[in-house]
Design a protein around this motif. Structure first.
Motif, PDB file in Angstrom:
ATOM      1  N   VAL A  77       0.844  -1.190   0.000  1.00  0.00           N
ATOM      2  CA  VAL A  77       0.000   0.000   0.000  1.00  0.00           C
ATOM      3  C   VAL A  77       0.883   1.244   0.000  1.00  0.00           C
ATOM      4  CG1 VAL A  77      -0.141   0.178   2.526  1.00  0.00           C
ATOM      5  CG2 VAL A  77      -2.030   1.050   1.120  1.00  0.00           C
ATOM      6  N   HIS A  80      -1.287   5.869  -4.212  1.00  0.00           N
ATOM      7  CA  HIS A  80      -2.704   6.209  -4.267  1.00  0.00           C
ATOM      8  C   HIS A  80      -3.161   6.283  -5.719  1.00  0.00           C
ATOM      9  CE1 HIS A  80      -6.024   8.555  -1.997  1.00  0.00           C
ATOM     10  NE2 HIS A  80      -6.524   8.001  -3.083  1.00  0.00           N
ATOM     11  N   LYS A  82      -5.436   6.886  -8.916  1.00  0.00           N
ATOM     12  CA  LYS A  82      -6.479   7.832  -9.321  1.00  0.00           C
ATOM     13  C   LYS A  82      -7.315   7.182 -10.426  1.00  0.00           C
ATOM     14  CE  LYS A  82      -4.766  12.019  -9.992  1.00  0.00           C
ATOM     15  NZ  LYS A  82      -3.800  13.052 -10.428  1.00  0.00           N
ATOM     16  N   TRP A  87      -1.069   7.657 -10.310  1.00  0.00           N
ATOM     17  CA  TRP A  87      -1.061   7.532  -8.851  1.00  0.00           C
ATOM     18  C   TRP A  87      -0.092   8.544  -8.243  1.00  0.00           C
ATOM     19  CZ3 TRP A  87       1.131   3.838 -12.069  1.00  0.00           C
ATOM     20  CH2 TRP A  87       2.521   3.685 -11.972  1.00  0.00           C
ATOM     21  N   ASP A  90       1.175   8.269  -1.103  1.00  0.00           N
ATOM     22  CA  ASP A  90       0.291   8.645   0.000  1.00  0.00           C
ATOM     23  C   ASP A  90       0.427   7.637   1.146  1.00  0.00           C
ATOM     24  OD1 ASP A  90      -1.677   9.480   1.701  1.00  0.00           O
ATOM     25  OD2 ASP A  90      -3.315   9.394   0.244  1.00  0.00           O
ATOM     26  N   SER A  92      -0.306   8.208   4.224  1.00  0.00           N
ATOM     27  CA  SER A  92      -1.084   8.723   5.353  1.00  0.00           C
ATOM     28  C   SER A  92      -1.866   7.608   6.039  1.00  0.00           C
ATOM     29  CB  SER A  92      -2.059   9.801   4.877  1.00  0.00           C
ATOM     30  OG  SER A  92      -3.069   9.241   4.047  1.00  0.00           O
ATOM     31  N   ALA A  94      -4.908   7.764   7.093  1.00  0.00           N
ATOM     32  CA  ALA A  94      -6.267   7.689   6.543  1.00  0.00           C
ATOM     33  C   ALA A  94      -6.308   6.841   5.276  1.00  0.00           C
ATOM     34  CB  ALA A  94      -6.784   9.094   6.259  1.00  0.00           C
ATOM     35  N   TYR A  95      -5.331   7.051   4.399  1.00  0.00           N
ATOM     36  CA  TYR A  95      -5.338   6.298   3.136  1.00  0.00           C
ATOM     37  C   TYR A  95      -5.069   4.807   3.377  1.00  0.00           C
ATOM     38  CZ  TYR A  95      -4.246   4.545  -1.458  1.00  0.00           C
ATOM     39  OH  TYR A  95      -4.239   3.792  -2.599  1.00  0.00           O
ATOM     40  N   ILE A  96      -4.101   4.504   4.215  1.00  0.00           N
ATOM     41  CA  ILE A  96      -3.762   3.103   4.476  1.00  0.00           C
ATOM     42  C   ILE A  96      -4.965   2.356   5.050  1.00  0.00           C
ATOM     43  CG2 ILE A  96      -2.356   1.576   5.924  1.00  0.00           C
ATOM     44  CD1 ILE A  96      -0.097   3.679   5.646  1.00  0.00           C
ATOM     45  N   GLU A  98      -8.081   3.065   4.767  1.00  0.00           N
ATOM     46  CA  GLU A  98      -9.172   2.969   3.798  1.00  0.00           C
ATOM     47  C   GLU A  98      -8.818   1.984   2.684  1.00  0.00           C
ATOM     48  OE1 GLU A  98     -12.784   3.347   2.172  1.00  0.00           O
ATOM     49  OE2 GLU A  98     -12.144   4.214   4.080  1.00  0.00           O
ATOM     50  N   GLN A  99      -7.579   2.053   2.205  1.00  0.00           N
ATOM     51  CA  GLN A  99      -7.171   1.226   1.071  1.00  0.00           C
ATOM     52  C   GLN A  99      -7.123  -0.253   1.424  1.00  0.00           C
ATOM     53  OE1 GLN A  99      -7.151   1.832  -1.900  1.00  0.00           O
ATOM     54  NE2 GLN A  99      -5.877   0.306  -2.932  1.00  0.00           N
ATOM     55  N   THR A 129       2.239   6.673   9.774  1.00  0.00           N
ATOM     56  CA  THR A 129       2.171   5.439   8.986  1.00  0.00           C
ATOM     57  C   THR A 129       2.236   4.220   9.892  1.00  0.00           C
ATOM     58  OG1 THR A 129       3.262   6.545   7.122  1.00  0.00           O
ATOM     59  CG2 THR A 129       3.258   4.140   7.115  1.00  0.00           C
TER      60      THR A 129
END
Length: 304
Positions: A77, A80, A82, A87, A90, A92, A94-96, A98-99, A129
């Protein structure tokens, strides 16, 4: 097949792993490759959410659905994606968090054995992270986490601050940079290495000469094209009956204590069979020592 413990975890991974990036997008062909791999004792599969823009995870998920309990599944991961297929980096929290949901859905599983950060720089919000990965471990979504990096300064930060069990890094006879400052650090901290690029884009295989001629005109890392030709020739003189250059390449990295597994891609069952044959070859410690004498060792400079 020999199995090695991955860091301080309870994961025992096959010495040869299947890098899934090369599987392609044909599910039937991927099925043949993965079925052969698992039949021959490979239990560690490595993919990433970025490969084929997510299709790779989907294909792996379909193929291993009925054998999930026998597989140690690793994905990555941090890149990010798109909608237009591009990509950006990212790492972050939040992204980790969610992903990982997308990866679980595509992989058709409710947990990931090893979740890896797919890169990283020293400017990243590393503490954030790490928090994301630690949260996912506590929540039972991932069993363990690691990083995929060749940056010594980044690796040192994660060694000091996190509970990573592994570092995936490029390491080969033609890329001995990890030996100078990374392998000993990881060994001391009981963190395993899983290697990539161990065949150096095929320059450490039976196709070495043609690949060097056609794809390494400007050299490889700090090796000039003439260096590569000369090195392959000298390495060939070390081989005994029944031994191959790709066998030597795999044996060389596995001889280092922190290395638990060689992640090798395969786009066909024939290529996978070649890798399995290479793994089965045995080399004397004297041969490995001679490789170190023959091939130049460089240090990391730009990758910090």
């Amino acid at each position: 097949m020999i199995y090695n413990k991955l860091g301080k975890s309870d994961l025992n991974v096959s010495q040869l792993s299947l890098g899934c990036m090369s599987l392609g997008t044909d599910v039937k062909e991927a099925q043949k490759i993965i079925d052969l791999a698992t039949h021959k004792g490979i239990n560690y599969l490595d993919t990433a959410d970025l490969y084929d823009q997510g299709m790779n995870e989907e294909i792996v998920g379909k193929v291993i659905k009925d054998k999930r309990k026998d597989i140690i599944l690793a994905t990555k991961v941090g890149n990010h994606l798109k909608e237009d297929g591009s990509w950006y980096w990212d790492p972050s929290k939040a992204y980790i968090k969610e992903q990982v949901k997308n990866s679980l859905r595509k992989l058709q599983t409710d947990y990931i054995d090893l979740y890896q950060l797919h890169g990283g720089t020293i400017e990243d919000p590393i503490d954030e992270t790490i928090e994301a990965f630690e949260d996912l471990v506590r929540e039972g979504i991932i069993r363990y986490y690691g990083i995929s990096s060749i940056r010594p300064n980044v690796i040192k930060e994660y060694v000091n601050k996190s509970n990573i069990i592994s570092v995936m890094m490029q390491y080969s006879i033609f890329d001995r940079r990890p030996e100078e400052e990374v392998l000993s650090l990881l060994k001391r901290n009981e963190i395993s290495v899983v290697t990539r690029g161990t065949l150096a884009k095929g320059m450490l295989s039976s196709q070495a000469s043609s690949i060097i001629e056609n794809k390494a005109k400007s050299g490889y890392l700090d090796h000039s094209q003439s260096d590569l030709y000369n090195d392959v020739n000298q390495l060939g003189h070390l081989l005994e009956e029944g031994q191959t250059l790709n066998g030597l390449a795999i044996a060389y990295v596995l001889a280092e204590d922190p290395v638990a597994s060689v992640v090798a891609g395969a786009s066909s069952t024939e290529q996978l069979s070649d890798n399995l044959n290479a793994l089965s070859q045995r080399f004397e410690s004297e041969q490995i020592s001679k490789v170190k004498q023959l091939i130049k060792q460089y240090n990391y400079t730009q990758h910090r």
